[in-house]
Design a protein around this motif. Structure first.
Motif, PDB file in Angstrom:
ATOM      1  N   PRO A  72       0.828  -1.211   0.000  1.00 49.56           N
ATOM      2  CA  PRO A  72       0.000   0.000   0.000  1.00 49.56           C
ATOM      3  C   PRO A  72       0.864   1.264   0.000  1.00 49.56           C
ATOM      4  O   PRO A  72       2.031   1.241   0.403  1.00 49.56           O
ATOM      5  N   ASN A  73       0.293   2.344  -0.447  1.00 45.75           N
ATOM      6  CA  ASN A  73       0.941   3.664  -0.522  1.00 45.75           C
ATOM      7  C   ASN A  73       2.108   3.719  -1.504  1.00 45.75           C
ATOM      8  O   ASN A  73       2.859   4.681  -1.511  1.00 45.75           O
ATOM      9  N   TRP A  76      -0.774   5.746  -5.860  1.00 50.58           N
ATOM     10  CA  TRP A  76      -2.157   6.185  -5.792  1.00 50.58           C
ATOM     11  C   TRP A  76      -2.561   6.634  -7.183  1.00 50.58           C
ATOM     12  O   TRP A  76      -1.726   7.068  -7.983  1.00 50.58           O
ATOM     13  N   ASP A  97      -5.858   3.705  -3.856  1.00 49.27           N
ATOM     14  CA  ASP A  97      -4.574   3.019  -3.718  1.00 49.27           C
ATOM     15  C   ASP A  97      -4.566   1.840  -4.689  1.00 49.27           C
ATOM     16  O   ASP A  97      -5.475   1.002  -4.649  1.00 49.27           O
ATOM     17  N   TYR A  99      -2.564  -0.790  -4.954  1.00 46.75           N
ATOM     18  CA  TYR A  99      -2.282  -2.112  -4.394  1.00 46.75           C
ATOM     19  C   TYR A  99      -3.531  -2.727  -3.773  1.00 46.75           C
ATOM     20  O   TYR A  99      -3.919  -3.841  -4.091  1.00 46.75           O
ATOM     21  N   LEU A 104      -9.482   5.929  -1.141  1.00 46.21           N
ATOM     22  CA  LEU A 104      -8.947   6.648   0.015  1.00 46.21           C
ATOM     23  C   LEU A 104      -9.752   7.904   0.323  1.00 46.21           C
ATOM     24  O   LEU A 104      -9.900   8.278   1.483  1.00 46.21           O
ATOM     25  N   TYR A 128      -4.030   8.954   5.168  1.00 49.68           N
ATOM     26  CA  TYR A 128      -3.232   7.795   4.760  1.00 49.68           C
ATOM     27  C   TYR A 128      -1.754   8.096   4.512  1.00 49.68           C
ATOM     28  O   TYR A 128      -1.041   7.235   4.024  1.00 49.68           O
ATOM     29  N   PRO A 131       1.888   8.842  -0.892  1.00 48.38           N
ATOM     30  CA  PRO A 131       2.322   7.737  -1.742  1.00 48.38           C
ATOM     31  C   PRO A 131       3.705   8.009  -2.313  1.00 48.38           C
ATOM     32  O   PRO A 131       4.196   9.139  -2.288  1.00 48.38           O
TER      33      PRO A 131
END
Length: 156
Positions: A72-73, A76, A97, A99, A104, A128, A131
């Motif tokens: 994750p991150n 985006w 996101d 992944y 978000l 969050y 990215p």
């Protein structure tokens, strides 16, 4: 013409269906398109090319070619779509996101200015983090100085 005034957001397909179902008038779509053209009427829904770039905005390179997204991150993405309403439509921007495929943040607007895109971006960043890569199309909202400025401030 009265049907169009009652349903200005409907195109030829939907007008055909209304005529068939509600008025028992069997007419094909091409005939409706021709009549709409002759009368100079068309649907008020957004037409094609909603991602038209502004020639004055900088074009950014595509960074995702041959990139494996493993967490994750990492990446985006964002895009804008429109939602038809009873009287017109609204624009929806979503930040996602890649992944996890998690949305978000999102925001609605009745105009295509970049402010609601920046608002959605700031909300995603607040909840969050940031990215490594942010991907979008080259539409004017995402290449505007407001949006790219917010990205650069957050990432660098």
């Amino acid at each position: 013409m009265n049907l169009y005034l009652k349903y200005p957001h409907k195109g030829s397909r939907t007008l055909r269906d209304v005529l068939w179902d509600d008025h028992s008038i069997h007419i094909n779509r091409k005939a409706i398109q021709r009549l709409m053209r002759v009368m100079g009427i068309r649907s008020i829904a957004p037409q094609k090319k909603t991602s038209t770039p502004n020639k004055e905005h900088k074009v950014y390179p595509y960074l995702l070619r041959n990139l494996t997204i493993e967490r994750p991150n990492r990446v985006w993405c964002t895009d804008i779509t429109y939602i038809p309403m009873r009287k017109g439509f609204v624009y929806l921007v979503a930040i996602m996101d890649w992944y996890s495929r998690k949305v978000l943040s999102w925001c609605l607007s009745n105009t295509m200015n970049p402010d609601f895109c920046v608002e959605a971006l700031e909300e995603a960043l607040m909840h969050y983090g940031k990215p490594d890569i942010f991907n979008s199309d080259q539409g004017a909202q995402f290449t505007s100085t407001e949006f790219t400025g917010a990205i650069q401030t957050a990432l660098y």
